[in-house]
Design a protein around this motif. Sequence first.
Motif, PDB file in Angstrom:
ATOM      1  N   GLY A 176       0.855  -1.401  -0.079  1.00 52.39           N
ATOM      2  CA  GLY A 176       0.186   0.118   0.237  1.00 52.39           C
ATOM      3  C   GLY A 176       0.643   1.494   0.019  1.00 52.39           C
ATOM      4  N   ASP A 177       1.641   1.229   0.126  1.00 51.78           N
ATOM      5  CA  ASP A 177       2.849   2.671   0.067  1.00 51.78           C
ATOM      6  C   ASP A 177       3.365   2.440  -1.103  1.00 51.78           C
ATOM      7  N   ASP A 178       3.784   4.398  -1.292  1.00 48.11           N
ATOM      8  CA  ASP A 178       3.437   4.822  -2.734  1.00 48.11           C
ATOM      9  C   ASP A 178       5.004   4.055  -3.150  1.00 48.11           C
ATOM     10  N   PRO A 179       5.098   3.443  -4.069  1.00 48.11           N
ATOM     11  CA  PRO A 179       5.765   3.201  -5.293  1.00 48.11           C
ATOM     12  C   PRO A 179       6.821   3.990  -6.259  1.00 48.11           C
ATOM     13  N   SER A 180       6.401   5.379  -6.164  1.00 47.45           N
ATOM     14  CA  SER A 180       7.167   6.222  -6.779  1.00 47.45           C
ATOM     15  C   SER A 180       7.718   7.307  -5.562  1.00 47.45           C
ATOM     16  N   TYR A 181       7.756   6.894  -4.402  1.00 45.06           N
ATOM     17  CA  TYR A 181       9.246   7.838  -3.627  1.00 45.06           C
ATOM     18  C   TYR A 181       9.994   6.469  -2.516  1.00 45.06           C
ATOM     19  N   GLY A 182      10.678   6.271  -2.813  1.00 44.00           N
ATOM     20  CA  GLY A 182      11.582   5.755  -2.021  1.00 44.00           C
ATOM     21  C   GLY A 182      11.539   4.740  -2.217  1.00 44.00           C
ATOM     22  N   ASN A 183      11.805   3.547  -1.306  1.00 34.47           N
ATOM     23  CA  ASN A 183      11.641   1.767  -1.530  1.00 34.47           C
ATOM     24  C   ASN A 183      10.017   1.358  -0.967  1.00 34.47           C
ATOM     25  N   SER A 184       9.645   1.572   0.079  1.00 38.01           N
ATOM     26  CA  SER A 184       9.048   2.106   0.711  1.00 38.01           C
ATOM     27  C   SER A 184       7.547   0.595  -0.005  1.00 38.01           C
ATOM     28  N   ALA A 185       7.358   0.474  -1.471  1.00 38.94           N
ATOM     29  CA  ALA A 185       6.591  -0.545  -1.811  1.00 38.94           C
ATOM     30  C   ALA A 185       7.433  -1.666  -2.992  1.00 38.94           C
ATOM     31  N   ARG A 186       8.650  -1.267  -3.452  1.00 33.95           N
ATOM     32  CA  ARG A 186       9.616  -2.383  -3.888  1.00 33.95           C
ATOM     33  C   ARG A 186       9.555  -3.196  -3.116  1.00 33.95           C
ATOM     34  N   LEU A 187       8.958  -4.666  -3.759  1.00 37.61           N
ATOM     35  CA  LEU A 187       9.256  -6.209  -3.397  1.00 37.61           C
ATOM     36  C   LEU A 187      10.232  -6.849  -3.481  1.00 37.61           C
ATOM     37  N   LEU A 188      10.907  -7.485  -3.303  1.00 40.44           N
ATOM     38  CA  LEU A 188      11.563  -8.700  -3.634  1.00 40.44           C
ATOM     39  C   LEU A 188      10.883  -9.802  -2.935  1.00 40.44           C
ATOM     40  N   TYR A 189      10.907 -10.102  -3.779  1.00 40.67           N
ATOM     41  CA  TYR A 189      10.469 -12.521  -3.566  1.00 40.67           C
ATOM     42  C   TYR A 189      11.779 -12.852  -3.572  1.00 40.67           C
ATOM     43  N   SER A 190      11.742 -14.077  -1.899  1.00 38.76           N
ATOM     44  CA  SER A 190      11.924 -14.826  -1.978  1.00 38.76           C
ATOM     45  C   SER A 190      12.080 -16.715  -1.638  1.00 38.76           C
ATOM     46  N   LEU A 191      12.981 -17.507  -1.181  1.00 41.00           N
ATOM     47  CA  LEU A 191      12.080 -19.172  -1.081  1.00 41.00           C
ATOM     48  C   LEU A 191      12.268 -19.541   0.139  1.00 41.00           C
ATOM     49  N   ILE A 192      11.782 -19.840   1.051  1.00 41.76           N
ATOM     50  CA  ILE A 192      11.463 -19.704   1.854  1.00 41.76           C
ATOM     51  C   ILE A 192      11.870 -20.946   2.400  1.00 41.76           C
ATOM     52  N   GLN A 193      10.517 -22.011   1.717  1.00 38.57           N
ATOM     53  CA  GLN A 193      10.666 -23.704   1.947  1.00 38.57           C
ATOM     54  C   GLN A 193      10.906 -24.419   0.171  1.00 38.57           C
ATOM     55  N   GLY A 194      11.341 -25.257   0.440  1.00 42.23           N
ATOM     56  CA  GLY A 194      10.831 -25.484  -1.644  1.00 42.23           C
ATOM     57  C   GLY A 194      11.941 -26.271  -1.957  1.00 42.23           C
ATOM     58  N   GLN A 195      13.138 -25.261  -1.122  1.00 44.56           N
ATOM     59  CA  GLN A 195      14.623 -25.917  -2.271  1.00 44.56           C
ATOM     60  C   GLN A 195      14.989 -27.492  -1.685  1.00 44.56           C
ATOM     61  N   PRO A 196      15.608 -28.190  -2.741  1.00 45.50           N
ATOM     62  CA  PRO A 196      16.115 -27.683  -4.059  1.00 45.50           C
ATOM     63  C   PRO A 196      15.380 -27.903  -5.215  1.00 45.50           C
ATOM     64  N   TYR A 197      13.708 -28.562  -5.251  1.00 47.02           N
ATOM     65  CA  TYR A 197      13.599 -28.748  -6.391  1.00 47.02           C
ATOM     66  C   TYR A 197      12.044 -27.297  -7.410  1.00 47.02           C
ATOM     67  N   PHE A 198      12.469 -26.033  -5.951  1.00 46.51           N
ATOM     68  CA  PHE A 198      11.921 -25.017  -7.302  1.00 46.51           C
ATOM     69  C   PHE A 198      13.043 -23.879  -6.584  1.00 46.51           C
ATOM     70  N   SER A 199      12.465 -22.962  -7.972  1.00 48.62           N
ATOM     71  CA  SER A 199      13.222 -21.616  -7.360  1.00 48.62           C
ATOM     72  C   SER A 199      12.045 -20.305  -7.668  1.00 48.62           C
ATOM     73  N   VAL A 200      12.680 -19.118  -7.400  1.00 47.49           N
ATOM     74  CA  VAL A 200      11.943 -18.117  -7.321  1.00 47.49           C
ATOM     75  C   VAL A 200      12.556 -16.477  -8.014  1.00 47.49           C
ATOM     76  N   GLU A 201      11.956 -16.531  -8.971  1.00 43.62           N
ATOM     77  CA  GLU A 201      12.826 -14.874  -9.328  1.00 43.62           C
ATOM     78  C   GLU A 201      12.446 -13.700  -8.964  1.00 43.62           C
ATOM     79  N   PRO A 202      13.414 -13.122  -7.950  1.00 41.94           N
ATOM     80  CA  PRO A 202      13.194 -12.306  -6.892  1.00 41.94           C
ATOM     81  C   PRO A 202      12.299 -10.650  -7.181  1.00 41.94           C
ATOM     82  N   LYS A 203      12.378 -10.071  -8.250  1.00 40.59           N
ATOM     83  CA  LYS A 203      11.376  -9.319  -8.783  1.00 40.59           C
ATOM     84  C   LYS A 203       9.797  -9.213  -9.369  1.00 40.59           C
ATOM     85  N   THR A 204      10.125 -10.950 -10.073  1.00 37.57           N
ATOM     86  CA  THR A 204       8.523 -11.117 -10.887  1.00 37.57           C
ATOM     87  C   THR A 204       8.075 -12.403 -10.322  1.00 37.57           C
TER      88      THR A 204
END
Length: 778
Positions: A176-204
């Motif tokens: 819900g933060d402003d995506p045009s100001y700062g990094n408050s709305a810039r998201l980064l994806y990561s895999l917590i469970q599912g290795q080594p079978y799957f992977s996730v692209e951080p940005k998409t």
Amino acid sequence: MNCSMLLSLTLMLVQLWPSSLSTQNCSGQKTDQSLTTVQRVKRGWVWEPLFATEEQTSVVPLYIGQVKSDLDKQDGNLKYSLTGEGAGDIFFIDENNGKIYVKQKLDREKKAFYTLRAQAINRNTQLPVEPESEFIIKVRDVNDHEPQFLDGPYMATVPEMSPEGTSVTQVTATDGDDPSYGNSARLLYSLIQGQPYFSVEPKTGVIRMASQMDRETNEQYLVIIQAKDMVGQAGAFSATATVTINLSDINDNPPKFQQQLYYMTISEDAPVGATVGKVFAEDSDIGENAAMDYFIEGESSDVFDIITNNETQEGIIILKKRVDYESKRRYSIKAKAVNRYIDDRFLKEGPFEDNTIVRINVEDVDEPPVFTLDNYVMEISEGAMNGSLVGVVTARDPDNDDCPVRYSIVHSIRLKRLFSINEHNGTIITTKPLDREIASWHNITVTATETRNPEKISEASVYIQVLDVNDHAPRFPIDYETFVCENAVSDQVIQIISAVDQDDSAEGHHFYFSLAQEATNDSYFTVKDNQDNTATIFTAKSGFRREEQFSFYLPILILDNGTPPQTSTNTLTITLCDCDTEVNTLYCRYKAFLYSMGLSTEALVAVLACILILLVFFLAIITIRQQRKKSLFSEKMEEFRENIVRYDDEGGGEEDTEAFDISALRTHTVMRTHKPRKKVTTEIHSLYRQSLQVGPDSTIFREFISEKLEEANTDPNAPPYDSLQTYAFEGTGSSTGSLSSLGSNMSDADQSYDYLTDWGPHFKELACMYTSHKSMGD
């Protein structure tokens, strides 16, 4: 809290410092311009948007910026006013110096900016010194919202054994933060469970296969994805989503028999189509990938067959042809299971099929006798003598002990009289001569029974054809009616005849016609054979006289072409006709009948006239009698309709003589002469007295009843409302005397019914009736 407020104020001052300098420069330039020319005054307070940071809380209002007119000489003559969105409630302005403050906590997610208007007013005149100026206060975003997965939990399916890097699904989180100001709305994806079978692209957030996986090992995986804002920096907010990934099946496994060797048994008396046993090949795949077909290879495929049960994926071995223990006791067949749908990608892994061996033992049973043929066809000539040989049937016991067989005929009683069979050797003979013209084929059923086990019986059908023998002579097909005119001339055609024969002829029937020997010398007619199984009858002379002979009987000889040939003499009757006019066959028959009876036409007419007169006289008598009966019945019905009156009143009993007037039942329109009836009161009294001394079988009673019955039957004026009285003999010697009132001299008025009141409440109504009746009489 104080440190954060100080930091916010410092940032605001840094941001506002360039705008303040530009404002002052602009103000200075305009002052110089006003000194050089005083033709017009321009508004000098134009600034960049102001900023206010969200989620700030303070006891005192927070300064966010200042507006100032270039006409303000700092002498206190001007005051500033603020209008627009949030003016007064959220924002307020210091009217002396134009400084703007915020006094409430702002939320950028609710409202991102505010539009306000500022104006400088002369305190003395209360008039604006220059037009209103509009400006915007933007709410600066801070990281106060966590990421959210709005579509979770996620479900995805991917084929097993998919190569590395295959896209499975994509997860997306929102902030819900402003995506045009700062990094408050810039998201980064990561895999917590599912290795080594799957992977996730951080940005998409795209989830991909990290390795090849086999569904038969594990068909479902649980993957946890985390989304973190602030590009994953310290102090960032995060959220997680669960993704359930199912591996869909592909045909990557061949079928496999559970056993490499099966043992089965089958009885030798099992019918075709009987189930021998089942084999099963297991396939780790599911659905249509596990579908398979079974086959039998080798020489035994003509004896056994295998079908596939699509529900259980079993191979069912069935009997294709009857087996015989005495011929072959053991079979060894090769069964094969092949996948129905094969994936070409895995052909290199090997053939998707498997083989197994099935050994089948044949069980011996006591079998019924077996005929050498299922159906026998035999021939015999008609007319053959009793005991003639028809044919022989043969059956044997297929078992090793070769039990003796007994033969018999199972059929109707009629056929048993025609044929018999030798129970030991199966010889069929006739018991009476056969006639092909009655039945050309005979169907019988012969049974063979084991002598040591009568329950083992076999049947065979025997079809016996009766061969034709020329034993029937030809004859006329119909009784010909042939007529010839008295004035016929010689060689005139009077009839064409043919013949029929009940026998069969392989070459076809051919008949020969001629006059019989006794008629060839002196005959009025001749016969000509037409050589086509017909013959023509001609007159041999001219002129015939009925007075001399009115009919002729012509014997005709018919010969067939059978072996031996058969002949017959058939008589053709030829009748003479009077042919002065057109020939009338019916008239000829009539005249021939008269001649045969010896009657003339006049005599026959007289006889018919007499018969007709008698018939008319008889019908007239019957008609008169029926008319009389009908008129008498109509008169009686009319009298009934005139004298019967229906009423529904309830009578009062024997003593009620005034309930209705009986004269109303009599019609006044019909006058009758009444026959005086005999007064029988005295007679009844006397008969009653005499009955006390006689029995019920006395002639006195019989005479009395007969007399009254006769009187009722003969009285034509008796109305239909006569009453019926029934009398019974009381017997003799009674001590109480007679209970009948016929001989009593007392009337109803002389009797007292007071005693009825002493009988209780049940007889109260009866006592009232008789008491009131007595009072009325008095």
